[in-house]
Design an enzyme around this catalytic site. Structure first.
Site, PDB file in Angstrom:
ATOM      1  N   GLU A  18       0.862  -1.178   0.000  1.00 41.15           N
ATOM      2  CA  GLU A  18       0.000   0.000   0.000  1.00 41.15           C
ATOM      3  C   GLU A  18       0.889   1.215   0.000  1.00 41.15           C
ATOM      4  O   GLU A  18       1.701   1.391   0.916  1.00 41.15           O
ATOM      5  CB  GLU A  18      -0.866   0.021   1.259  1.00 41.15           C
ATOM      6  CG  GLU A  18      -2.156  -0.717   1.093  1.00 41.15           C
ATOM      7  CD  GLU A  18      -3.091  -0.448   2.258  1.00 41.15           C
ATOM      8  OE1 GLU A  18      -4.235  -0.836   2.139  1.00 41.15           O
ATOM      9  OE2 GLU A  18      -2.671   0.135   3.262  1.00 41.15           O
ATOM     10  N   ASP A  26      -5.815  10.023   9.775  1.00 49.65           N
ATOM     11  CA  ASP A  26      -4.499   9.515  10.173  1.00 49.65           C
ATOM     12  C   ASP A  26      -4.026  10.091  11.492  1.00 49.65           C
ATOM     13  O   ASP A  26      -4.284  11.249  11.812  1.00 49.65           O
ATOM     14  CB  ASP A  26      -3.474   9.829   9.078  1.00 49.65           C
ATOM     15  CG  ASP A  26      -3.624   8.891   7.900  1.00 49.65           C
ATOM     16  OD1 ASP A  26      -3.525   7.666   8.119  1.00 49.65           O
ATOM     17  OD2 ASP A  26      -3.860   9.366   6.783  1.00 49.65           O
TER      18      ASP A  26
END
Lengths: 418, 303
Positions: free
Chosen positions: B66, B77
């Protein structure tokens, strides 16, 4: 545009034309659905409405008056300038209209913890105020830069029992505070209610925050008809995220004869690149859960903004404004720091009303527009907040400019601008 | 919503290219192995390190990679990936740069699937059509856009389908009711199950809860279920590997690489970080089923 019923939007997916929507991580989809359902149930519930109306009257101090600024209008020339006095609300700005609504909603949903983001601190103060009144835990996220320039509001929030969390990521301003609040919400979804302070974010926030602030325009429309026998010729409000503007505009959207203007923060000037004028100088993109106009570079990175007013210092804007711009129903024009400061001083000196720097942008645009209008025309300005919180900023700004002028050893500085 | 052809089967039947992600999971399933999927923010710790680190990860046992596209406002995040993204943006890494990294990676590795993970705005600004075309040409196999949930994905899903890419969808502990079945029906490549409500790099794993949830998702459809958020080391990778089809590790890897001074060191560190996780994942496989060096299926050249 002529056949649009502006009051019929957003659609069920939270869209205003191409704008709005729900661009969030999967974890937030369920809480947003829960919120949408709770709001749909309560917005028309007579008991909830009565509770809200009672608070708006007894706690906020509504209705706010419309004041005819005669001396300011005469000195400026042209149209008559009328001020919708949201600065007279409890806590000093329009923000409380929304936080009363959302905080009551939070209590009905059984949430015990409230979080919020704030730029200038007005929304943070309004949220901390309602949390204190309802006995709820309150955490406010605020950019480290904004904490520095809005110290009084930080202390007010702390006095009210809120925890103010500084956010130093990114540009350390409102957008970063919003990111951090979203991170808190995604982590504490079960017991936390996120009170967004502007008409942005994922659906249903743009609609819900607008609805709670729409009392501004509903009152103003009735007041204009009652006191002046006519609707105003034009409306003016400042637009950062755009909640006071949507609040004023909404009731008038289908009155096609009323011109609508939004004042965006042009900072050091649109050409300088140092501004926060998303509608005037941005492009459609996706930020903070909705599709709207954003300020970003060619790689799609959100760019740092600048405005002397912390409350307008935001690189996005509510999706309904994006839609109103594209449809031509409203026009959005830039007002730079100096023009806003000049308006701040003029209103203070001519009327004894010290406006917030955010609202000073609206006053400045109104002064500009009024000069090209007839004296029998009326321009209604949303005076969204009072300027006590900005006194230090204004003093510091002027000291800097005086020093700069002195250092340059000339008198060709800024005198002419005030 | 438009009906989606079952990409894998349709492609296999007609003899056209099968998406690398599907091929990878078919291969792993046949061998009873679990996928190890590291997440790396492109451009971190050094712009020139990304392609070497990707190869290092494959050498360390990665089955899929990824690649994070840095964004200025990464609202899902935690601090580690926020910081890595800021650093990468500061070094001039853009979506176009990331596509170039994949192109360069493909020169030496035509097999390992690459999934781009990021946020919608850079894609919107590049233009969806242009982006999907270029991603496919660069050798990207999947896209995961954190702020594009199922309800906002129809246009991108259609474009991805046309170009042989999978749009990877997220599933969360808060996903409930009939949305679960809709998500499972629309899932392509793999379903990314978020192990806890929160941001990347935080939270403590509740393995029993994850196991229950993953089993539920697996029962809803054939798409493999990957688990991300909260995997830090060999022990957590092994625990998750026992209940899911794939294990994603992100923040811990990024933290591990943070101080690297040059690309070669970063590549070696990435490999060495991943090896114990690989070993832990494979430890459960019965000895007779082991094939030693992870064998790759025959690749097609994506360039």
């Amino acid at each position: 545009m002529s056949d649009i019923d502006f009051h019929a939007w957003p659609d069920a997916d939270g869209r205003f034309g191409d704008y709005g929507g729900r661009f969030v991580a999967e974890t937030l989809m369920a809480p947003l659905a829960e919120l949408t359902q709770a709001y749909a149930r309560l917005r028309d519930d007579p008991q909830f409405r009565a509770e809200l109306d009672r608070d708006l009257a007894d706690y906020v101090g509504r209705p706010s008056p419309i004041y005819h600024a005669r001396r300011l209008s005469a000195e400026n020339g042209g149209a008559q300038i009328l001020l919708k006095r949201e600065d007279l609300n409890h806590t000093g700005a329009h923000k409380i209209n929304n936080t009363v609504g959302q905080a009551l909603l939070a209590r009905h949903m059984g949430k015990r913890r409230i979080i919020a983001e704030t730029g200038a601190g007005q929304h943070g103060v309004a949220t901390a105020t309602m949390a204190a009144r309802l006995g709820m835990e309150c955490v406010v996220y605020m950019g480290a830069t904004d904490i520095e320039r809005q110290k009084i509001n930080v202390y007010r929030m702390q006095l009210l029992g809120a925890t103010v969390v500084p956010v130093s990521a990114g540009s350390a301003t409102l957008k970063d505070a919003l990111n951090e609040a979203l991170r808190d919400w995604v982590t504490n979804v079960a017991d936390t209610f996120y009170i967004i302070g502007t008409v942005a974010g994922p659906h249903p926030y743009p609609m819900m925050v607008r609805d709670f602030n729409a009392v501004i325009g509903r009152e103003a429309r009735a007041q204009m008809l009652a006191s002046h026998g006519a609707l105003p010729d034009a409306l003016v409000a400042c637009v950062g995220g755009g909640s006071n503007a949507m609040g004023l505009f909404h009731a008038f959207l289908n009155d096609r004869e009323v011109a609508i203007y939004g004042a965006e923060a042009a900072g050091h000037g649109l050409a300088s690149g140092e501004h926060a004028a998303s509608l005037s100088a941005g492009r459609p993109g996706v930020l903070h859960g909705n599709r709207t106009y954003v300020l970003c570079d060619d790689a799609g990175q959100i760019t740092p903004t600048h405005s002397i007013s912390a409350g307008l210092d935001y690189p996005g804007v509510g999706p309904e404004h994006a839609w109103l711009k594209d449809s031509g129903r409203a026009r959005y024009l830039g007002v730079d720091d100096d023009e806003a400061l000049a308006a701040f001083h003029r209103l203070t000196r001519t009327e004894g009303i010290l406006p917030a720097l955010e609202s000073s942008h609206a006053v400045a645009l109104a002064l500009r527009l009024a000069r090209d209008m007839d004296p029998d025309q009326r321009l209604l300005v949303c005076l969204s907040g009072r300027g006590d919180k900005d006194v230090h900023t204004v003093a510091a700004h002027e000291q800097t400019h005086e020093q700069a002028a002195a250092a340059a050893g000339s008198d060709d500085g800024l005198d002419g601008k005030y | 919503m438009a009906s989606h052809p079952e990409n894998t089967e349709a492609a296999s039947a007609s003899g056209t290219t099968v998406n690398r992600i599907d091929r990878c999971f078919q291969h792993l399933r046949a061998r009873g192995r679990k996928a190890l999927m590291p997440f790396l923010t492109a451009g971190h710790p050094l712009a020139e390190a990304t392609v070497p680190v990707m190869h290092g990860l494959v050498a360390g046992g990665a089955d899929l990679i990824e690649l994070g596209v840095p964004f200025s406002d990464p609202m899902a995040d935690g601090p580690v990936i926020q910081k890595a993204s800021e650093l990468a943006i500061g070094r001039g890494v853009t979506l176009a740069t990331v596509l170039d990294y994949v192109r360069r990676f493909r020169v030496d590795d035509p097999v390992t699937p690459v999934v781009l993970m990021g946020y919608l705005n850079p894609v919107e600004i590049m233009g969806r059509q242009r982006f999907v075309e270029q991603a496919a040409q660069s050798g990207v196999d999947g896209l995961l856009l954190v702020d594009a949930p199922l309800e906002e994905s129809a246009p991108l899903q259609a474009l991805c389908g046309e170009h042989g890419l999978h749009q990877i969808l997220l599933a969360a502990p808060t996903t409930t009711g009939e949305r679960r079945q809709r998500l499972a029906d629309q899932a392509r490549g793999f379903l990314y199950y978020v192990a806890y409500a929160g941001v990347t790099g935080g939270g403590a794993l509740d393995v029993a809860e994850v196991a229950t949830q993953v089993a539920h998702w697996q029962a809803l459809g054939p798409t493999p279920v990957a688990v991300g958020f909260g995997v830090k080391d060999a022990a957590s990778a092994q625990a998750i590997g026992r209940v899911a089809d794939a294990v994603i590790v992100g923040s811990a890897l990024i933290e591990h690489l943070a101080g690297c001074a040059d690309a070669d060191t970063a590549a070696v560190d990435a490999r060495d970080f991943l090896r114990p996780l690989r070993a832990a994942l494979d430890a459960d496989i019965a000895l007779e089923d082991r094939s030693g060096v992870p064998e790759k299926p025959a690749g097609n050249d994506g360039s």
